[in-house]
Design a protein around this motif. Structure first.
Motif: not given
Length: 442
Positions: A117-141, A150-153
């Motif tokens: 969903l990473l690129e889909k949410t980017l295109a749709d402008k929908v916040p993608l929240v991954m609390t303690g999981y997911g692609r880790t380099d997304t820490v860089d806004g 969120l919280i930790t990667t």
């Protein structure tokens, strides 16, 4: 204990149950809508039942206790993904149009689905929240403005575990052998680069051993652990894989108090079915268990007291996964609260929620106000930092319950952050993304 065992034995009958117990109908114009991509069935279903129960319980609690936030109540819809990326995408496409303002927040609670969903949410402008999981380099806004791990990667968790092991080894890991035993998936592969870097810095030998999903066959891998004479095992499991690993460790004689699981391998659903094989086992934790947290006790009183709780099995109230769902609910609600402070008491749009998620400030003082002291670490996000914490605790299973055996431990930020930034920069180059100037964000 016995009650929980009986619960797990009869769980299959309830796994297919959707969130209809407490779930409002489709979003109304005056509701803040939340899309819930759940997994209550399949090999990971037992974990999902508690997580989504806690998440929905918290939104219900806010609706009942406060009348919503700023007079705006939450509504939500749940779509079953069975933890499968393709179904997760289908659910996302179906739910993303349900909010009148496109103001939904997506919570996949799945690394594979979040990748999809990473690129889909980017295109749709929908916040993608991954609390303690997911692609880790997304820490860089700068490169990932719409994704929030969120919280930790996983890298911060893995390096915090290394810190804990170093403490137990009197600060010296030279010559030690650490086996990284992991689910062969995006989730399991995320920490490898960072553990390899830690091995170079600290002088320990790292052996990486994959386990094919869903992880109910592990005999050969545990033979490798024994042959390698591992001093410690870092275990990155999920679902049925976890109880299987504990039993396999017992079978080959590997001490459970030298085995540290990720937070997705550290719930009652992992340890109770393993019986005596789980005693002494350690795991990371981004939230604690128990009903002694005032907020958890009040949710039981307010929501379940009114017969509106989401969990069919009330013995799960206060479990690791139920409390984790509450934490996800807190992060969601606090984002709405922060957004309303800037944009007014109304249903927030996706863009407004994105801004709020980038300006969270869940301080210890705020957690105390919520009755959540100790439940989770403080979280403060920014344009440069979509993670907001990076801390974990270590807990240990005593045969009946989890006991916290460490303070909050910060991951190795000096090692992790440059690697994450380089990965984010590479993603930006591949996708032709111009990074934001965070100095101009406010």
């Amino acid at each position: 204990m016995s009650r929980f065992m009986k619960t797990l034995a009869t769980m299959a009958a309830g796994l297919a149950l959707s969130a209809s117990i407490a779930s409002p109908a489709a979003a109304q114009a005056n509701d803040q809508f939340v899309s819930i991509l759940s997994f209550r069935v399949g090999p990971y279903g037992p974990s999902g039942v508690g997580i989504y129960g806690g998440f929905i319980d918290y939104m219900q609690y806010v609706n009942m206790k406060e009348g919503g936030i700023g007079g705006i109540k939450f509504s939500w819809e749940e779509c079953e993904t069975e933890y499968q990326a393709a179904k997760g995408v289908e659910c996302y496409e179906r739910l993303k149009t349900k909010s009148p303002t496109k103001g939904s927040i997506i919570h996949p609670v799945s690394t594979p689905i979040s990748y999809a969903l990473l690129e889909k949410t980017l295109a749709d402008k929908v916040p993608l929240v991954m609390t303690g999981y997911g692609r880790t380099d997304t820490v860089d806004g700068r490169y990932f403005p719409w994704a929030f791990p969120l919280i930790t990667t996983y890298p911060m968790q893995a390096t915090a575990i290394i810190k804990y092991i170093a403490q137990k080894e009197k600060g010296d890991l030279r010559g030690k052998k650490i086996t990284y035993l992991y689910l062969d998936s995006a989730y399991g592969k995320e920490p490898i680069t960072y553990l390899q870097a830690e091995a170079k810095v600290n002088g320990f030998e790292l052996n990486t051993v994959p386990i094919a999903p869903p992880g109910n066959e592990q005999g050969a891998q545990w033979q490798q652990v024994r042959q390698n004479k591992a001093d410690w095992v870092i275990f990155w499991g999920f679902g049925v894989m976890n109880q299987t690993a504990l039993k396999a460790a017992q079978k080959v004689g590997y001490p459970r108090d030298k085995m540290i699981g990720s937070w997705w391998a550290g719930s009652e659903e992992d340890t109770v079915p393993a019986g005596d094989a789980a005693k002494g086992y350690l795991s990371a934790a981004m939230n604690v268990s128990g009903k002694n947290v005032p907020l958890v006790a009040d949710i039981e009183k307010v929501v379940y007291g009114a017969g509106k709780g989401n969990l069919q099995d009330k013995s799960k109230i206060g479990s690791i996964n139920h409390n984790r769902g509450i934490v996800i609910g807190i992060l969601t609600a606090e984002a709405v609260r922060v957004g309303q402070q800037k944009y007014g008491k109304k249903v927030l749009s996706g863009e407004e929620l994105r801004w709020a998620l980038e300006h969270l400030n869940l301080s210890d003082a705020r957690l105390k106000e919520l009755g959540a002291t100790g439940l989770m670490p403080a979280v403060k996000t920014s344009c440069m930092d979509h993670e907001g914490s990076g801390k974990i605790k270590i807990q240990q299973w005593d045969g009946t319950k989890w006991n916290v055996v460490s303070d909050w431990i910060d991951g190795n930020r000096q090692l992790v952050r440059p690697l994450l930034e380089e990965s984010a920069k590479q993603f930006g180059k591949e996708k032709n993304i111009t990074p934001r100037d965070c100095s101009k964000e406010s």
